[in-house]
Write an enzyme that holds these catalytic residues in place. Structure first.
Site, mmCIF file in Angstrom:
data_model
loop_
_atom_site.group_PDB
_atom_site.id
_atom_site.type_symbol
_atom_site.label_atom_id
_atom_site.label_comp_id
_atom_site.label_asym_id
_atom_site.label_seq_id
_atom_site.Cartn_x
_atom_site.Cartn_y
_atom_site.Cartn_z
ATOM 1 N N ASP A 1 0.811 -1.215 0.000
ATOM 2 C CA ASP A 1 0.000 0.000 0.000
ATOM 3 C C ASP A 1 0.848 1.270 0.000
ATOM 4 O O ASP A 1 0.640 2.179 0.823
ATOM 5 C CB ASP A 1 -0.943 0.014 1.212
ATOM 6 C CG ASP A 1 -1.731 -1.278 1.370
ATOM 7 O OD1 ASP A 1 -2.119 -1.852 0.336
ATOM 8 O OD2 ASP A 1 -1.956 -1.707 2.511
ATOM 9 N N GLU B 1 -11.316 0.470 -3.455
ATOM 10 C CA GLU B 1 -10.615 0.950 -2.258
ATOM 11 C C GLU B 1 -9.442 1.816 -2.679
ATOM 12 O O GLU B 1 -9.245 2.088 -3.863
ATOM 13 C CB GLU B 1 -10.128 -0.235 -1.412
ATOM 14 C CG GLU B 1 -9.210 -1.179 -2.171
ATOM 15 C CD GLU B 1 -8.896 -2.455 -1.407
ATOM 16 O OE1 GLU B 1 -9.481 -2.669 -0.324
ATOM 17 O OE2 GLU B 1 -8.063 -3.237 -1.897
#
Length: 504
Positions: free
Chosen positions: A14, A173
């Site tokens: 991420d 997301e």
């Protein structure tokens, strides 16, 4: 010139990046490990050095009740008006918050919480002074949700509204909002953070939409491709000092059939070009390779990794982390000079709790990981050694333990509900060198008395610690640990040094 992917190997998922002049700063997720949110610096987007962590105090991060793959989810780092901001989600705590600092190498503020549900928050500072907070969540329906906030207090200044629900993939997301030219771009991840992962993008003339999806979505994905890199997604865009555009994103390097990976999700880099219509293209029409052209990046020499940590400093090196928020009574760098000392707590590695555990990410498939341990347990249950650890249900240990009043060397495997000490033998010496050798398929556990050749004591398959078997969002750690197996240990375990030698 070329560079190699991943640019940050091992469990560093991420990624989010920002630039200040010719300095780049990057953060990644950390889940149940403490300190939280590893922080890296680079001059060229390729060679990264870890500065430390953003969340270093218990006032910033409480992971006491975090389950495996709980805790800190995807962060975003941004720079505005001389201040760095990092926003993230503690899914095991109060949810979304941000911290800030003028010096990323120093201390960051205590959390400012935002009353907005979801995960993977993004901060966007518009030219008119408005600050937009965007999250992804299922509670109100799948998609990217947005509000305006007061960045001084975290207070919402508008209602939360859906701005884009993506291109149709599951689990939209990781939203990031940018202003580039006359357009506002909203980039998200879809497909879930597994083999169907992808990056999609939309744009609008307003920061709050309505957003029009790119006709070429997804702009990054390796789904259904025969590639050594899989699960590419969760990207962030950055413009280099020379005006070129780049993207950092996560990916995995699986192997075997069926495919499995145990190093975790890693940080990759790819160049970004723009179509005549104003849409970004990541890499080779949405794909990336292990070797990529560096383009106009001025590559800097990479730092030579230090193999041995002698624990001679007053603080731990940035690579070391604890499993959840640590108990100070479990460890010390000063109780024995030049050693890391662990005091075994009642907690074992089989519990989703806070054991006496200090480890670092496995960042290479092949390598040698070793530690010098001095430990003379006197009470039943006292144990210390090395663990190869994915989570509390999947790990291997080589250790010294007191069993039925006798000091023994043990090798143990925990694989789901299967738990077994596979080898044990009497051990008379107080000192031992414990070693783990790894290749892509196998861990080999060795022991040696000082000055003697090592002997093999056990083996364990790497694939049994993979995400595909063990589950979760993290990667393997090589860690020093101690435990009293239900009681607090009275005997300290002294680690004189630790070697990490990657062979790739």
């Amino acid at each position: 010139m070329t560079y190699s992917n991943p640019v940050i190997s091992g469990f560093h998922p991420d990624p989010s990046v920002c630039r200040v002049g010719d300095d780049y700063f990057l953060v990644t997720s950390s889940f149940e490990y403490f300190p939280g949110v590893p922080l890296f610096h680079s001059k060229d987007l390729v060679n990264w050095q870890q500065l430390g962590h953003v969340l270093t105090r218990t006032s910033q991060l409480n992971l006491r009740k975090a389950g495996s793959s709980g805790g800190i989810y995807a962060p975003t780092i941004r720079y505005h008006g001389g201040v760095f901001y990092m926003t993230t989600t503690n899914v095991s705590g109060r949810g979304n918050f941000y911290v800030y600092t003028e010096d990323p190498r120093g201390e960051w503020s205590d959390p400012v919480y935002v009353d907005q549900p979801g995960i993977d928050p993004d901060l966007f500072f518009d030219e008119d002074g408005s600050v937009y907070y965007t999250t992804a969540h299922d509670a109100m329906g799948q998609g990217a949700y947005q509000s305006r906030i007061d960045v001084l207090t975290g207070e919402r200044l508008s209602d939360i509204r859906l701005v884009w629900n993506g291109s149709g993939g599951q689990h939209p997301e990781a939203p990031h909002l940018y202003r580039i030219g006359e357009w506002y771009y909203l980039m998200i991840a879809e497909g879930g953070t597994e083999y169907g992962h992808m990056v999609t993008i939309a744009r609008s003339k307003r920061p709050d939409g309505p957003f029009e999806g790119c006709p070429h979505n997804p702009i990054l994905s390796h789904r259904s491709l025969r590639s050594p890199i899989q699960a590419t997604g969760h990207a962030d865009l950055i413009q280099a000092e020379d005006g070129s555009w780049w993207s950092v994103f996560l990916g995995i390097r699986p192997y075997g059939y069926p495919m499995h990976h145990h190093l975790g999700r890693e940080t990759f880099l790819a160049p970004v070009t723009w179509t005549e219509e104003g849409w970004p293209v990541i890499g080779y029409h949405g794909t990336v390779a292990e070797t990529m052209p560096a383009g106009t990046l001025r590559l800097q020499p990479g730092a030579v990794p230090q193999v041995r940590d002698d624990f001679d400093h007053s603080v731990l090196a940035p690579c070391w982390t604890f499993l959840r928020t640590p108990d100070q009574e479990n460890w010390s760098l000063t109780d024995k000079s030049g050693c890391l000392t662990l005091y075994g707590s009642p907690v074992t590695l089989n519990e989703a709790d806070t054991p006496a555990f200090i480890g670092r990410r496995q960042q290479h498939f092949a390598g040698r990981f070793a530690a010098h341990l001095t430990f003379a347990p006197q009470h039943n249950g006292e144990e210390a050694g090395l663990t190869v650890f994915m989570n509390e249900r999947f790990h291997y240990e080589i250790a010294v333990a007191c069993i039925a009043g006798e000091r023994k060397l043990i090798f143990r495997r925990r694989l789901g509900s299967l738990w077994k000490v596979e080898h044990e033998m009497p051990w008379l010496s107080e000192a031992v060198v414990l070693t783990v050798r790894a290749d892509q398929n196998l861990y080999v556990f060795e022991y040696a008395e000082e000055g003697k050749e090592p002997a093999v004591f056990g083996k364990g398959e790497c694939g049994l610690l993979s995400t595909e078997v063990a589950g979760g969002f993290t990667g393997v750690f090589i860690a020093m640990y101690a435990t009293g197996n239900g009681e607090r240990a009275l005997t300290p375990a002294h680690f004189d040094w630790f070697d990490y030698e990657g062979n790739e």
